[in-house]
Design an enzyme around this catalytic site. Structure first.
Site, PDB file in Angstrom:
ATOM      1  N   LYS A  12       0.842  -1.206   0.000  1.00 35.46           N
ATOM      2  CA  LYS A  12       0.000   0.000   0.000  1.00 35.46           C
ATOM      3  C   LYS A  12       0.869   1.245   0.000  1.00 35.46           C
ATOM      4  CE  LYS A  12      -3.987  -1.207   2.755  1.00 35.46           C
ATOM      5  NZ  LYS A  12      -4.684  -0.934   4.011  1.00 35.46           N
ATOM      6  N   ASP A  69      -8.457   1.574   4.425  1.00 32.67           N
ATOM      7  CA  ASP A  69      -8.957   0.224   4.677  1.00 32.67           C
ATOM      8  C   ASP A  69      -9.633  -0.267   3.409  1.00 32.67           C
ATOM      9  OD1 ASP A  69      -8.908  -1.789   6.775  1.00 32.67           O
ATOM     10  OD2 ASP A  69     -11.079  -1.834   6.505  1.00 32.67           O
ATOM     11  N   PHE A 150       0.380  -8.676  -4.762  1.00 37.20           N
ATOM     12  CA  PHE A 150      -0.221  -7.898  -3.669  1.00 37.20           C
ATOM     13  C   PHE A 150      -1.658  -8.396  -3.495  1.00 37.20           C
ATOM     14  CE2 PHE A 150      -1.910  -3.349  -2.519  1.00 37.20           C
ATOM     15  CZ  PHE A 150      -2.220  -3.787  -1.236  1.00 37.20           C
ATOM     16  N   GLY A 151      -1.938  -8.952  -2.340  1.00 42.17           N
ATOM     17  CA  GLY A 151      -3.301  -9.370  -2.002  1.00 42.17           C
ATOM     18  C   GLY A 151      -3.947 -10.210  -3.093  1.00 42.17           C
ATOM     19  N   TYR A 152      -5.107  -9.752  -3.544  1.00 38.06           N
ATOM     20  CA  TYR A 152      -5.908 -10.510  -4.518  1.00 38.06           C
ATOM     21  C   TYR A 152      -5.654 -10.062  -5.960  1.00 38.06           C
ATOM     22  CZ  TYR A 152      -8.250 -11.789  -0.205  1.00 38.06           C
ATOM     23  OH  TYR A 152      -8.502 -12.261   1.056  1.00 38.06           O
ATOM     24  N   HIS A 178      -9.297   1.097  -7.140  1.00 37.67           N
ATOM     25  CA  HIS A 178     -10.101   1.553  -5.996  1.00 37.67           C
ATOM     26  C   HIS A 178      -9.312   2.549  -5.133  1.00 37.67           C
ATOM     27  CE1 HIS A 178      -7.855  -2.110  -5.670  1.00 37.67           C
ATOM     28  NE2 HIS A 178      -7.685  -1.900  -4.377  1.00 37.67           N
ATOM     29  N   ARG A 179      -8.037   2.205  -4.871  1.00 37.77           N
ATOM     30  CA  ARG A 179      -7.193   3.070  -4.006  1.00 37.77           C
ATOM     31  C   ARG A 179      -6.941   4.412  -4.702  1.00 37.77           C
ATOM     32  NH1 ARG A 179      -4.079  -0.557  -2.743  1.00 37.77           N
ATOM     33  NH2 ARG A 179      -5.142  -0.833  -0.748  1.00 37.77           N
TER      34      ARG A 179
HETATM   35  P1  ITT Z   1      -3.052  -2.053   7.131  1.00 38.74           P
HETATM   36  O1  ITT Z   1      -4.306  -2.334   7.908  1.00 38.74           O
HETATM   37  O2  ITT Z   1      -1.819  -2.005   7.979  1.00 38.74           O
HETATM   38  O3  ITT Z   1      -3.177  -0.836   6.260  1.00 38.74           O
HETATM   39  P2  ITT Z   1      -3.780  -4.520   5.739  1.00 38.74           P
HETATM   40  O4  ITT Z   1      -2.982  -5.441   4.855  1.00 38.74           O
HETATM   41  O5  ITT Z   1      -4.424  -5.124   6.948  1.00 38.74           O
HETATM   42  O6  ITT Z   1      -2.815  -3.284   6.107  1.00 38.74           O
HETATM   43  P3  ITT Z   1      -6.435  -3.879   4.679  1.00 38.74           P
HETATM   44  O7  ITT Z   1      -7.091  -4.361   5.916  1.00 38.74           O
HETATM   45  O8  ITT Z   1      -6.876  -2.571   4.122  1.00 38.74           O
HETATM   46  O9  ITT Z   1      -4.843  -3.790   4.844  1.00 38.74           O
HETATM   47  O10 ITT Z   1      -6.572  -4.917   3.490  1.00 38.74           O
HETATM   48  C1  ITT Z   1      -6.937  -6.250   3.717  1.00 38.74           C
HETATM   49  C2  ITT Z   1      -6.327  -7.143   2.678  1.00 38.74           C
HETATM   50  O11 ITT Z   1      -6.937  -6.885   1.401  1.00 38.74           O
HETATM   51  C3  ITT Z   1      -4.839  -6.966   2.435  1.00 38.74           C
HETATM   52  O12 ITT Z   1      -4.069  -7.658   3.382  1.00 38.74           O
HETATM   53  C4  ITT Z   1      -4.707  -7.548   1.026  1.00 38.74           C
HETATM   54  O13 ITT Z   1      -4.683  -8.965   1.084  1.00 38.74           O
HETATM   55  C5  ITT Z   1      -6.006  -7.117   0.381  1.00 38.74           C
HETATM   56  N1  ITT Z   1      -5.823  -5.879  -0.380  1.00 38.74           N
HETATM   57  C6  ITT Z   1      -5.859  -4.597   0.072  1.00 38.74           C
HETATM   58  N2  ITT Z   1      -5.650  -3.731  -0.934  1.00 38.74           N
HETATM   59  C7  ITT Z   1      -5.481  -4.474  -2.048  1.00 38.74           C
HETATM   60  C8  ITT Z   1      -5.229  -4.180  -3.402  1.00 38.74           C
HETATM   61  O14 ITT Z   1      -5.087  -2.940  -3.844  1.00 38.74           O
HETATM   62  N3  ITT Z   1      -5.107  -5.200  -4.261  1.00 38.74           N
HETATM   63  C9  ITT Z   1      -5.229  -6.473  -3.857  1.00 38.74           C
HETATM   64  N4  ITT Z   1      -5.459  -6.841  -2.609  1.00 38.74           N
HETATM   65  C10 ITT Z   1      -5.588  -5.859  -1.697  1.00 38.74           C
END
Ligand code: ITT
Length: 199
Positions: A12, A69, A150-152, A178-179
């Site tokens: 992020k 979030d 990164f994530g999904y 989205h971000r």
């Molecule tokens: P912080 O709370 O410290 O900011 P986090 O990883 O817990 O970090 P979130 O709760 O916002 O962040 O996000 C939850 C999960 O969603 C994150 O761990 C990723 O797996 C996924 N995610 C968030 N943003 C994403 C993105 O832009 N693309 C893909 N997956 C994403």
């Protein structure tokens, strides 16, 4: 103007730094020597969690902060994992474990539509909270595509693209994620409220 990011997610941080114009100084908790910035994300909504993270940091530093979030909402899974996108596969999963669980849960399902939503909470110097939202619709692919881990991202293909976010560079993803939608609203707010001057 300085803004401190209330997140410990390095992916992020990279995206946000890339999105915010260079006349804003973006700092992380690490830059302020704050170790292990962790906040329990037990809210029912993205807004509640974003506020919790931003407020926890604001209370420590009394400087402008933003928190992000983000959740992913999958129609065939009754909008799960939603706000609980981080702890979807287990209590402390890797990104890959979360993706695998989603692919598994969607096996054989025809409707693979989903959306990402980001809520950014900005707490200004005076301690007032402001919110900015960004949402993007798309499809969960049948398998992982791309190298951006990164994530999904490797299993999410936005409606307006023939690539998954995982197949894009950070710059490409920031074009319409989205971000990016949420942070562009935040930057416009700063500009409209004269908070972009160097103070
Ligand atoms: P912080 O709370 O410290 O900011 P986090 O990883 O817990 O970090 P979130 O709760 O916002 O962040 O996000 C939850 C999960 O969603 C994150 O761990 C990723 O797996 C996924 N995610 C968030 N943003 C994403 C993105 O832009 N693309 C893909 N997956 C994403």
């Amino acid at each position: 103007m300085k803004v401190v990011l209330a997140t410990s997610n390095k992916d992020k941080i990279k995206e946000i730094k890339n999105l915010i114009p260079k006349n804003y100084q973006i700092l992380t908790t690490k830059d302020l020597n704050i170790d292990n910035f962790e906040v329990e994300e037990d809210g029912e909504t993205l807004k509640e969690n974003a506020y919790k993270k931003a407020k926890a940091l604001y209370d420590r530093i009394k400087e402008p902060v933003i928190a992000d979030d983000t959740g992913i909402f999958v129609k065939s899974l009754d909008n799960r994992p939603g706000v609980r996108a981080h702890r979807y596969a287990s209590n402390n999963p890797t990104y890959k474990e979360n993706r695998n669980k989603m692919l598994e849960e969607l096996r054989g399902k025809e409707d693979r539509s989903a959306y990402f939503c980001t809520c950014v909470c900005y707490i200004d110097k005076a301690g007032k909270d402001h919110y900015f939202e960004g949402k993007i619709y798309g499809q969960i692919t049948e398998k992982e595509l791309g190298a951006y881990d990164f994530g999904y991202d490797q299993i999410f293909k936005p409606e307006s693209s023939d690539k998954t976010f995982g197949q894009m560079t950070v710059d490409e993803k920031n074009h319409y994620s989205h971000r990016a939608l949420a942070l562009n609203k935040f930057v416009n707010y700063l500009k409209e409220n004269d908070e972009d001057i160097d103070n």
